[in-house]
Motif scaffolding. Structure first.
Motif, PDB file in Angstrom:
ATOM      1  N   MET A   1       0.763  -1.235   0.257  1.00  0.00           N
ATOM      2  CA  MET A   1      -0.080   0.402   0.179  1.00  0.00           C
ATOM      3  C   MET A   1       0.810   1.211  -0.119  1.00  0.00           C
ATOM      4  O   MET A   1       2.058   1.471   0.878  1.00  0.00           O
ATOM      5  N   LYS A   2       0.543   1.993  -0.816  1.00  0.00           N
ATOM      6  CA  LYS A   2       1.076   3.482  -0.979  1.00  0.00           C
ATOM      7  C   LYS A   2       0.446   4.504  -0.181  1.00  0.00           C
ATOM      8  O   LYS A   2      -0.657   4.339   0.345  1.00  0.00           O
ATOM      9  N   LEU A   3       1.763   5.421   0.271  1.00  0.00           N
ATOM     10  CA  LEU A   3       1.542   5.587   2.506  1.00  0.00           C
ATOM     11  C   LEU A   3       1.431   7.504   1.550  1.00  0.00           C
ATOM     12  O   LEU A   3       2.645   7.544   1.438  1.00  0.00           O
ATOM     13  N   LEU A   4       1.296   8.281   2.449  1.00  0.00           N
ATOM     14  CA  LEU A   4       1.874   9.338   2.731  1.00  0.00           C
ATOM     15  C   LEU A   4       2.091   9.390   4.239  1.00  0.00           C
ATOM     16  O   LEU A   4       0.734   9.614   5.675  1.00  0.00           O
ATOM     17  N   PRO A  41      -3.567   6.915   3.175  1.00  0.00           N
ATOM     18  CA  PRO A  41      -3.554   6.448   2.526  1.00  0.00           C
ATOM     19  C   PRO A  41      -3.178   7.415   0.944  1.00  0.00           C
ATOM     20  O   PRO A  41      -3.532   8.064   1.330  1.00  0.00           O
ATOM     21  N   TYR A  42      -2.394   6.898   0.431  1.00  0.00           N
ATOM     22  CA  TYR A  42      -1.906   8.307  -0.810  1.00  0.00           C
ATOM     23  C   TYR A  42      -2.955   8.094  -2.048  1.00  0.00           C
ATOM     24  O   TYR A  42      -4.069   7.295  -2.332  1.00  0.00           O
ATOM     25  N   SER A  43      -3.674   8.937  -2.010  1.00  0.00           N
ATOM     26  CA  SER A  43      -3.623   9.684  -2.774  1.00  0.00           C
ATOM     27  C   SER A  43      -3.793  11.183  -3.685  1.00  0.00           C
ATOM     28  O   SER A  43      -3.034  12.058  -2.539  1.00  0.00           O
ATOM     29  N   GLU A  44      -3.390  11.970  -4.417  1.00  0.00           N
ATOM     30  CA  GLU A  44      -3.589  12.934  -5.160  1.00  0.00           C
ATOM     31  C   GLU A  44      -4.135  13.295  -4.082  1.00  0.00           C
ATOM     32  O   GLU A  44      -3.479  14.458  -4.083  1.00  0.00           O
ATOM     33  N   GLU A  45      -5.154  13.833  -4.199  1.00  0.00           N
ATOM     34  CA  GLU A  45      -6.174  15.065  -3.066  1.00  0.00           C
ATOM     35  C   GLU A  45      -6.046  15.190  -1.507  1.00  0.00           C
ATOM     36  O   GLU A  45      -5.542  16.081  -0.863  1.00  0.00           O
ATOM     37  N   ARG A  46      -5.473  13.593  -1.441  1.00  0.00           N
ATOM     38  CA  ARG A  46      -4.704  13.326   0.163  1.00  0.00           C
ATOM     39  C   ARG A  46      -3.260  14.361  -0.121  1.00  0.00           C
ATOM     40  O   ARG A  46      -2.751  14.977   1.436  1.00  0.00           O
ATOM     41  N   ASN A  47      -2.651  13.852  -0.546  1.00  0.00           N
ATOM     42  CA  ASN A  47      -1.318  14.611  -0.554  1.00  0.00           C
ATOM     43  C   ASN A  47      -1.149  16.407  -0.941  1.00  0.00           C
ATOM     44  O   ASN A  47      -0.915  16.792  -0.181  1.00  0.00           O
ATOM     45  N   GLU A  48      -2.476  16.364  -1.404  1.00  0.00           N
ATOM     46  CA  GLU A  48      -2.330  17.958  -1.509  1.00  0.00           C
ATOM     47  C   GLU A  48      -3.010  18.295   0.363  1.00  0.00           C
ATOM     48  O   GLU A  48      -2.340  19.237   0.564  1.00  0.00           O
ATOM     49  N   ASP A  49      -3.594  17.746   0.653  1.00  0.00           N
ATOM     50  CA  ASP A  49      -3.995  17.927   1.686  1.00  0.00           C
ATOM     51  C   ASP A  49      -3.261  18.078   2.499  1.00  0.00           C
ATOM     52  O   ASP A  49      -3.104  19.033   3.621  1.00  0.00           O
ATOM     53  N   PHE A  50      -1.980  17.499   2.950  1.00  0.00           N
ATOM     54  CA  PHE A  50      -0.724  17.048   3.271  1.00  0.00           C
ATOM     55  C   PHE A  50       0.199  18.135   3.569  1.00  0.00           C
ATOM     56  O   PHE A  50       0.991  19.339   4.452  1.00  0.00           O
ATOM     57  N   VAL A  66       6.075  16.304   4.248  1.00  0.00           N
ATOM     58  CA  VAL A  66       5.670  15.334   3.269  1.00  0.00           C
ATOM     59  C   VAL A  66       6.092  13.826   3.363  1.00  0.00           C
ATOM     60  O   VAL A  66       7.004  14.258   1.647  1.00  0.00           O
ATOM     61  N   PHE A  67       6.157  12.685   3.557  1.00  0.00           N
ATOM     62  CA  PHE A  67       6.713  11.809   2.477  1.00  0.00           C
ATOM     63  C   PHE A  67       6.325  10.681   1.952  1.00  0.00           C
ATOM     64  O   PHE A  67       5.255  10.357   2.923  1.00  0.00           O
ATOM     65  N   ILE A  68       5.937  10.045   0.946  1.00  0.00           N
ATOM     66  CA  ILE A  68       5.608   9.251   0.244  1.00  0.00           C
ATOM     67  C   ILE A  68       6.315   7.759   0.343  1.00  0.00           C
ATOM     68  O   ILE A  68       7.639   7.705  -0.186  1.00  0.00           O
ATOM     69  N   THR A  69       5.713   6.717   0.672  1.00  0.00           N
ATOM     70  CA  THR A  69       6.702   5.129   0.602  1.00  0.00           C
ATOM     71  C   THR A  69       6.152   4.480   0.643  1.00  0.00           C
ATOM     72  O   THR A  69       4.724   4.157   0.524  1.00  0.00           O
ATOM     73  N   ASP A  70       6.091   2.973   0.185  1.00  0.00           N
ATOM     74  CA  ASP A  70       5.024   1.756  -0.177  1.00  0.00           C
ATOM     75  C   ASP A  70       5.229   1.065   1.461  1.00  0.00           C
ATOM     76  O   ASP A  70       6.793   1.303   2.076  1.00  0.00           O
ATOM     77  N   SER A  71       4.499   0.230   1.565  1.00  0.00           N
ATOM     78  CA  SER A  71       4.417  -0.421   2.958  1.00  0.00           C
ATOM     79  C   SER A  71       4.004  -1.483   2.302  1.00  0.00           C
ATOM     80  O   SER A  71       4.137  -2.160   1.935  1.00  0.00           O
ATOM     81  N   ASN A  72       4.830  -2.746   3.107  1.00  0.00           N
ATOM     82  CA  ASN A  72       4.959  -4.288   3.513  1.00  0.00           C
ATOM     83  C   ASN A  72       3.680  -4.692   4.164  1.00  0.00           C
ATOM     84  O   ASN A  72       2.511  -3.970   4.785  1.00  0.00           O
ATOM     85  N   LYS A  73       2.955  -6.096   3.618  1.00  0.00           N
ATOM     86  CA  LYS A  73       1.935  -6.659   4.382  1.00  0.00           C
ATOM     87  C   LYS A  73       2.267  -6.375   5.745  1.00  0.00           C
ATOM     88  O   LYS A  73       0.727  -6.459   6.326  1.00  0.00           O
TER      89      LYS A  73
END
Length: 322
Positions: A1-4, A41-50, A66-73
């Motif tokens: 899952m991609k995260l902010l 959880p990542y989305s363009e709109e939430r990225n703008e919110d942050f 703000v950092f964008i990263t991928d998480s593991n299970k």
């Protein structure tokens, strides 16, 4: 899952600024992941919110990134649990408010001041429904509490509809806010005819311009769709009103052209000739012939939407000439 992730530090000692930042994180649905670290959880709109929130923090003499990263299970499971717990708390607060409204119906003096109490509950219900709609926007993992809230809201609305008919006042009409019904899925019975077609047109033109319509031929209606002209639905037949008339009343539409259409729909659908509309028989036969020929509810509706636009425009012109 991609995260902010939002990492921040608020320098100010002003408690109002700290509360302001906390409220902003709550409004966009962010949850506290670690001390001074919020996650979404990542989305363009939430990225703008942050990033917007970062600016707010910096304007308060703080620091944020703000950092964008991928998480593991394993991280996914932990984060989903965090969001689920937070949203459950929010839903429980709404359920508590709704249960208080339900209790109000059984209070001793409720019927003594029926009109005043109905208005009071209606006002509170509209406010809570708005809170619920806002909460659904940040319920990123579809909490099971949502369907329970919808059920309680519908039960209260049905109680209100029943009480409205007993107030003896023409001034009291159960009303809904158009703002709470945007970009929704609306569902009705298959093999549509006059009332369902006219109601779908009314919804699309005056309530929810981006409405999506679904037609069920097995009377199975999912919780996340809004029912209309189904048996027992809040947007359905009530008293002497067809569904089209119910929608006009509860959304408080004071439009004489719509009233003209409502009379025609009523006479066709209820077959009681209440308004003695001479157009009713011809429109009834026309829509039946279109429906039989096309034999597809979605295509029939699309065709008839233009027809009802024409009816509405025609009645508007008659009004202007007068």
């Amino acid at each position: 899952m991609k995260l902010l992730f939002l990492v921040h530090q608020v320098q100010t000692k002003n408690s109002k600024e700290r509360v302001k930042i906390w409220r902003l994180t709550k409004r966009i649905g962010a949850v506290l992941f670690r001390n001074s670290v919020y996650v979404l959880p990542y989305s363009e709109e939430r990225n703008e919110d942050f990033h917007w929130l970062c600016q707010q923090i910096k304007d308060s003499k703080g620091d944020a990134s703000v950092f964008i990263t991928d998480s593991n299970k394993n991280e996914d499971d932990e984060l989903i649990k965090l969001f689920t717990v937070e949203r459950s708390k929010d839903y429980e607060q709404i359920i508590e408010k709704l249960n208080d409204l339900v209790k109000a119906f059984s209070e001793k003096n409720f019927r003594k001041n029926l009109e005043e109490n109905v208005k009071k509950i209606l006002k509170q219900l509209n406010q809570i429904t708005g809170e619920f709609n806002d909460l659904q926007k940040i319920d990123f993992f579809n909490s099971s509490h949502s369907s329970n809230v919808k059920k309680i809201i519908q039960e209260i609305k049905q109680k209100l509809l029943n009480f409205v008919g007993n107030t003896g006042s023409e001034e009291i009409k159960l009303s809904y806010s158009v703002q709470n019904y945007q970009r929704k899925v609306w569902i009705t019975r298959a093999h549509i005819h006059i009332d369902r077609i006219a109601s779908a047109w009314l919804i699309k033109k005056f309530i929810d311009a981006e409405a999506k319509f679904v037609f069920s031929d097995n009377n199975i209606f999912p919780d996340d769709a809004i029912q209309f002209d189904t048996f027992g639905a809040e947007f359905g037949h009530h008293g002497d009103n067809c569904t089209f008339e119910t929608l006009i009343k509860v959304f408080r539409m004071r439009d004489k052209a719509l009233q003209q259409i409502a009379e025609i729909v009523h006479d066709i659908d209820l077959k009681d000739n209440k308004y003695q509309r001479t157009e009713a028989n011809g429109i009834d036969k026309t829509i039946r012939s279109i429906s039989d020929f096309i034999n597809d509810d979605q295509k029939t509706l699309n065709y008839c939407l233009t027809m009802f636009d024409g009816f509405y425009n025609s009645f508007k012109k008659i009004k202007r000439r007068k």
